[in-house]
Design an enzyme around this catalytic site. Structure first.
Site, PDB file in Angstrom:
ATOM      1  N   CYS A   1     -12.370   5.095   8.377  1.00  0.00           N
ATOM      2  CA  CYS A   1     -13.852   4.869   8.181  1.00  0.00           C
ATOM      3  C   CYS A   1     -14.096   3.386   7.839  1.00  0.00           C
ATOM      4  CB  CYS A   1     -15.319   5.876   7.421  1.00  0.00           C
ATOM      5  SG  CYS A   1     -16.909   5.908   7.069  1.00  0.00           S
TER       6      CYS A   1
ATOM      7  N   CYS B   1     -23.174   5.058   3.138  1.00  0.00           N
ATOM      8  CA  CYS B   1     -22.313   5.692   3.058  1.00  0.00           C
ATOM      9  C   CYS B   1     -22.893   6.831   3.463  1.00  0.00           C
ATOM     10  CB  CYS B   1     -21.732   6.451   1.492  1.00  0.00           C
ATOM     11  SG  CYS B   1     -20.062   7.087   1.201  1.00  0.00           S
TER      12      CYS B   1
ATOM     13  N   CYS C   1     -21.573  -4.823   4.876  1.00  0.00           N
ATOM     14  CA  CYS C   1     -21.647  -5.036   4.226  1.00  0.00           C
ATOM     15  C   CYS C   1     -22.033  -6.659   4.877  1.00  0.00           C
ATOM     16  CB  CYS C   1     -20.418  -5.547   3.575  1.00  0.00           C
ATOM     17  SG  CYS C   1     -20.175  -6.964   2.412  1.00  0.00           S
TER      18      CYS C   1
ATOM     19  N   ASP D   1       0.926  -0.932   0.273  1.00  0.00           N
ATOM     20  CA  ASP D   1      -0.200  -0.168   0.140  1.00  0.00           C
ATOM     21  C   ASP D   1       0.791   1.113   0.017  1.00  0.00           C
ATOM     22  OD1 ASP D   1      -1.846   1.088   0.553  1.00  0.00           O
ATOM     23  OD2 ASP D   1      -2.072   1.193   2.314  1.00  0.00           O
TER      24      ASP D   1
ATOM     25  N   CYS E   1     -18.952   0.934   4.782  1.00  0.00           N
ATOM     26  CA  CYS E   1     -18.762   0.029   4.203  1.00  0.00           C
ATOM     27  C   CYS E   1     -18.586  -1.177   3.918  1.00  0.00           C
ATOM     28  CB  CYS E   1     -18.425   1.375   2.921  1.00  0.00           C
ATOM     29  SG  CYS E   1     -16.861   1.155   2.901  1.00  0.00           S
TER      30      CYS E   1
END
Length: 309
Positions: free
Chosen positions: A238, A195, A245, A131, A241
């Protein structure tokens, strides 16, 4: 061919021994389908102030430009789902930031895996990525059969959801390649509906400049007032989302001690966050990814959230 199969099996066994959730392998080649998608996303300015996303366009799409003679992209997942979460009604940080900075933890494991390959198979040229370089990690993980990219643009698996880090080892060794899995999002729109800032502008497309993770971590300027009252008390990152799920019903707690939070973190109330000093910040977030936003940035975020109440 027999040797290639043997090498592949041994690499996957070692990845499992090192604690990785899963390991998939894909051929190192140009990402033809991703090129127009990435170009369109950038042209529409969805990267916000993340100017680095505009750099090294060719390298993002072709791992052979990152590693000479690259033949294989080994994608790995490492679980970070915590056994305990923060107390209710407080300022929140993403679960991935509870413990030690994942970059260091995963890099160490990748170095071990690379050393194993060189020791057991032969001298292999390669680089580890976590990343922090121009690598489309979710795309490579999906091509490696580790999951599919969901409507919230995160990698999803039926077995364990999406609370894991993705890393790569790109090497100049030919291996057996895995095949992608099918998309299992179906007609579900839970992530889009939930969201807080409506950053998921359509299925599979996230406007990064509206994402709470971007606003609380990447954005260096003041958070635009248009987001006042929409941040859902998120002070760093955050998880909304992912939290909503359905596939994350199957998330299981990680077994990596370095990802365990500082004892004081989970019990911090809103008052504790609002009165946090630099000394407490340095103690609670020593070695944590939260250091990316620095004390000043965290105070800015909390002040913005406080003004939204």
């Amino acid at each position: 061919m027999k040797l290639v199969t043997q090498h592949t099996r041994r690499i996957k066994e070692e990845a499992k021994r090192l604690g990785f959730l899963s390991c998939g392998i894909s051929r190192a080649e140009f990402l033809e389908e991703e090129a127009p998608r990435l170009e369109k996303w950038l042209k529409q300015g969805m990267q916000g102030e993340m100017r680095y996303m505009e750099n090294h366009f060719d390298k993002r799409l072709d791992p052979r430009r990152l590693v000479d003679g690259a033949k294989s992209v080994i994608s790995l997942l490492l679980n970070y789902y915590p056994s305990e979460e923060q107390v209710p009604d407080t300022y929140k940080i993403s679960k991935y930031a509870y413990g030690q900075d994942y970059h260091q933890v995963i890099k160490a494991k990748l170095r071990e895996l690379h050393a194993f390959i060189s020791r057991e198979i032969g001298e292999v040229n390669g680089r580890a990525f976590v990343d922090s370089a121009p690598v489309l990690d979710k795309v490579w993980a999906a091509r490696s059969g580790l999951g599919w990219i969901g409507k919230h643009s995160n990698l999803l698996t039926q077995q364990v959801g999406s609370f894991y880090f993705i890393a790569e080892l790109i090497i100049d060794l030919e291996l057996e390649y895995d095949t992608p899995v099918t998309d299992h999002c179906g007609s579900c729109t839970a992530c889009i509906d939930a969201c807080p800032t409506e950053a998921i502008i359509q299925p599979y497309v996230v406007d990064g400049s509206k994402c709470i993770s971007y606003l609380t971590i990447e954005l260096r300027d003041e958070i635009p007032t248009s987001f006042r009252g929409k941040m859902d008390d998120w002070a760093f990152g955050c998880d909304v989302c992912q939290d909503v799920c359905p596939w994350n019903r199957f998330s299981k707690p990680h077994s990596e001690p370095l990802f365990n939070p500082h004892p004081d973190l989970l019990g911090m109330s809103k008052k504790d966050w609002e009165e946090i000093t630099e000394e407490v910040f340095q103690k609670v977030f020593k070695g944590s990814a939260v250091k990316r936003t620095k004390f000043k940035g965290l105070k800015r975020n909390i002040s913005f959230l406080n003004s939204s109440d």
